[in-house]
Design a protein around this motif. Structure first.
Motif, PDB file in Angstrom:
ATOM      1  N   UNK A  27       0.829  -1.205   0.000  1.00 24.64           N
ATOM      2  CA  UNK A  27       0.000   0.000   0.000  1.00 24.64           C
ATOM      3  C   UNK A  27       0.865   1.257   0.000  1.00 24.64           C
ATOM      4  N   UNK A  28       2.064   1.181   0.571  1.00 21.22           N
ATOM      5  CA  UNK A  28       3.003   2.303   0.500  1.00 21.22           C
ATOM      6  C   UNK A  28       3.645   2.378  -0.874  1.00 21.22           C
ATOM      7  N   UNK A  29       4.043   1.223  -1.405  1.00 20.44           N
ATOM      8  CA  UNK A  29       4.640   1.181  -2.744  1.00 20.44           C
ATOM      9  C   UNK A  29       3.675   1.710  -3.794  1.00 20.44           C
ATOM     10  N   UNK A  68       0.282  -5.627 -11.951  1.00 16.07           N
ATOM     11  CA  UNK A  68       1.149  -6.761 -11.635  1.00 16.07           C
ATOM     12  C   UNK A  68       1.574  -6.805 -10.175  1.00 16.07           C
ATOM     13  N   UNK A  69       1.418  -5.687  -9.457  1.00 18.30           N
ATOM     14  CA  UNK A  69       1.774  -5.590  -8.031  1.00 18.30           C
ATOM     15  C   UNK A  69       3.251  -5.883  -7.779  1.00 18.30           C
ATOM     16  N   UNK A 128     -13.370  -3.047  -6.122  1.00 19.00           N
ATOM     17  CA  UNK A 128     -12.869  -4.392  -6.407  1.00 19.00           C
ATOM     18  C   UNK A 128     -12.212  -4.480  -7.789  1.00 19.00           C
ATOM     19  N   UNK A 129     -12.170  -3.381  -8.508  1.00 20.59           N
ATOM     20  CA  UNK A 129     -11.540  -3.387  -9.818  1.00 20.59           C
ATOM     21  C   UNK A 129     -10.764  -2.095 -10.048  1.00 20.59           C
ATOM     22  N   UNK A 130      -9.835  -2.143 -10.983  1.00 22.25           N
ATOM     23  CA  UNK A 130      -9.070  -0.953 -11.352  1.00 22.25           C
ATOM     24  C   UNK A 130     -10.015   0.060 -11.984  1.00 22.25           C
ATOM     25  N   UNK A 159      -4.267  -5.044  -2.595  1.00 24.56           N
ATOM     26  CA  UNK A 159      -4.106  -6.483  -2.785  1.00 24.56           C
ATOM     27  C   UNK A 159      -4.727  -6.792  -4.144  1.00 24.56           C
ATOM     28  N   UNK A 160      -4.632  -8.016  -4.566  1.00 22.63           N
ATOM     29  CA  UNK A 160      -5.244  -8.391  -5.838  1.00 22.63           C
ATOM     30  C   UNK A 160      -6.757  -8.213  -5.734  1.00 22.63           C
TER      31      UNK A 160
END
Length: 498
Positions: free
Chosen positions: A172-174, A184-185, A268-270, A284-285
């Motif tokens: 969450x910081x990144x 891609x996280x 729940x989605x981008x 998170x994903x």
């Protein structure tokens, strides 16, 4: 009895709260530190002073309980950037979100289209707050320093490193760096390539509930902690303040107004904005934090109180004065851009203004207009979200600015939706504690966390005043748009006068 310490590392102070294992607040502590602003647009902090403040708070809280502190968890300001050498020693101060020196880099990247690509890849709005632009500024203006840095970290990662020796950053910081892939996280190598950097130049990525590592013996003894105390990664203040008020689905927005402010929600989605006007940070994903941060919250209240009533005036003095003026301040509109602005206009050159002044307007009208302007600006930031996801059923609020019934009711009237306040106004430390509970096996998800959050009062919009504000809000936005084209010219003139 076992206890958990939640820490909230803010811009001008760190707050700490010790909770029992059931989530009951036992005691709290706070310690401040200065913001370094010696040069134009500079806004830095000394990480060593923040680390000293953190140690003071942990020691104080550990002494307040008769039992065992089993975990320490963290909430932290976002967008900070610190350079460490190969030995882990500081090469820079912490360059904070408020630092504006990369504004020319941002303007150039906006014109080239690069900034929009960064937003689309990372979800981070186009603004000097983002570490990606701070890196570009450092590389161009301090190339020797840039090449000496072995690791680029944020303030929370630095504090965790000092305590454990581990260089790890939660996602969450990144997510707020402009260097982290939204989908891609992972660290976005395409963006890192622009700086000649690799993954190894950044912290190892972990989940917010991860145990960072064993606390060094030095600090176990110094802070009077058990040797097996768990140091939890924690998360960004944006993520945790949203969780901490129970805004866990799209029907609930979280509004926090402290020195600065923000409106946020989960998706729940981008979800991205074509004009890059709100952020989309993965936690998170299939879980994303959307929202808009503003520079100008309680800091404007403090400025107006001092300017209108003098340095000895209290918050109550100012609020009592403002309440003597009518809703809408008889058409006096205040745009609170005294420190540039992030959402909703994303313009570091923005300047504040009163529009509509007449001889009828007194200090009382000006005081009320300041409060209305702060809230109008936040509603404008929220409007960017509601245009994409719809209007929420309620707004869950926290922060020093929203402690009075008068201000709370004004928020309900301007937003025209119910406002829910919390019994625990330290949502950051509360949610940090809840992360530790998750790691310890007590809480499984955000929905269950909501059951531990205690609501206080609900404020419903006053129909007459809400209607007045709904008619006034479009005019506020229209005037703001008309002024935007002049901000850069005003800022340039002011710069020449220095």
């Amino acid at each position: 009895m076992n206890y958990i310490i939640g820490l909230d590392v803010g811009t001008t102070a760190t707050k700490g709260t010790v909770y029992d294992i059931n989530g009951k607040k036992i005691a709290e502590s706070k310690k401040g530190y200065p913001l370094i602003q010696l040069k134009e647009d500079q806004a830095e902090e000394d990480p060593r002073l923040i680390f000293a403040a953190v140690q003071t708070i942990i020691f104080k809280l550990s002494k307040m309980v008769k039992g065992k502190v089993i975990a320490i968890s963290w909430s932290s300001q976002m967008h900070s950037l610190i350079g460490l050498d190969k030995n882990g020693e500081l090469l820079t101060n912490s360059i904070t979100w408020a630092d504006n020196r990369a504004k020319d880099i941002v303007l150039r990247d906006k014109e080239s289209g690069l900034a929009l690509k960064i937003y689309q890849q990372t979800g981070v709005p186009v603004h000097p707050m983002a570490p990606v632009y701070k890196l570009a500024w450092l590389k161009e203006n301090k190339p020797e320093l840039f090449t000496q840095v072995d690791k680029w970290v944020d303030i929370k990662t630095y504090l965790l490193y000092r305590l454990t020796g581990e260089v790890k950053e939660d996602i969450t910081m990144a997510a707020g760096t402009g260097l982290f892939s939204l989908k891609k996280l992972v660290w976005d190598q395409t963006i890192l390539n622009q700086f000649g950097l690799k993954d190894r130049n950044f912290p190892e990525l972990v989940q917010p509930t991860a145990v960072i590592g064993k606390m060094k013996d030095e600090y176990v003894h110094k802070l009077d902690l058990p040797a097996d105390v768990k140091v939890i990664a924690g998360a960004s203040d944006g993520y945790l303040s949203t969780v901490g008020v129970g805004a866990v689905d799209k029907n609930e927005f979280a509004l926090n107004i402290g020195t600065s402010g923000a409106v946020r929600m989960f998706s729940k989605k981008v979800l991205l904005d074509k004009k890059a006007r709100f952020f989309c940070y993965p936690s998170s994903k299939n879980n994303y934090l959307l929202g808009g941060p503003v520079n100008n919250g309680g800091i404007i209240f403090e400025w107006a109180k001092k300017m209108l009533l003098g340095p000895q005036a209290t918050a109550k003095d100012f609020l009592d004065l403002a309440q003597t003026a009518p809703a809408g301040s008889d058409g006096l509109l205040f745009h609170p851009y005294l420190g540039g602005e992030r959402a909703p206009i994303w313009d570091s050159n923005a300047r504040g203004s009163f529009v509509g002044l007449t001889r009828k307007h007194t200090k009382a009208y000006m005081a009320r207009s300041v409060l209305e302007g702060i809230i109008f600006n936040l509603r404008a930031a929220a409007h960017l979200l509601t245009a994409s996801v719809g209007k929420p059923k309620e707004l869950r609020i926290t922060g020093g600015f929203v402690r009075s019934n008068f201000v709370r009711q004004m928020i309900a009237n301007i937003f025209a939706i119910p406002i829910v306040t919390m019994k625990n106004d330290q949502s950051g430390t509360l949610a940090a504690m809840l992360l530790a509970r998750q790691e310890l096996g007590f809480t499984e998800n955000r929905e269950k966390i909501k059951n531990l959050i205690k609501e206080d009062k609900t404020y419903f919009p006053d129909q007459e005043e809400a209607e007045l504000y709904q008619n006034l809000f479009p005019l506020y936005c229209e005037i703001g748009q008309d002024l935007e084209k002049s901000y850069a010219k005003i800022a340039a003139f002011q710069k020449r006068q220095k």
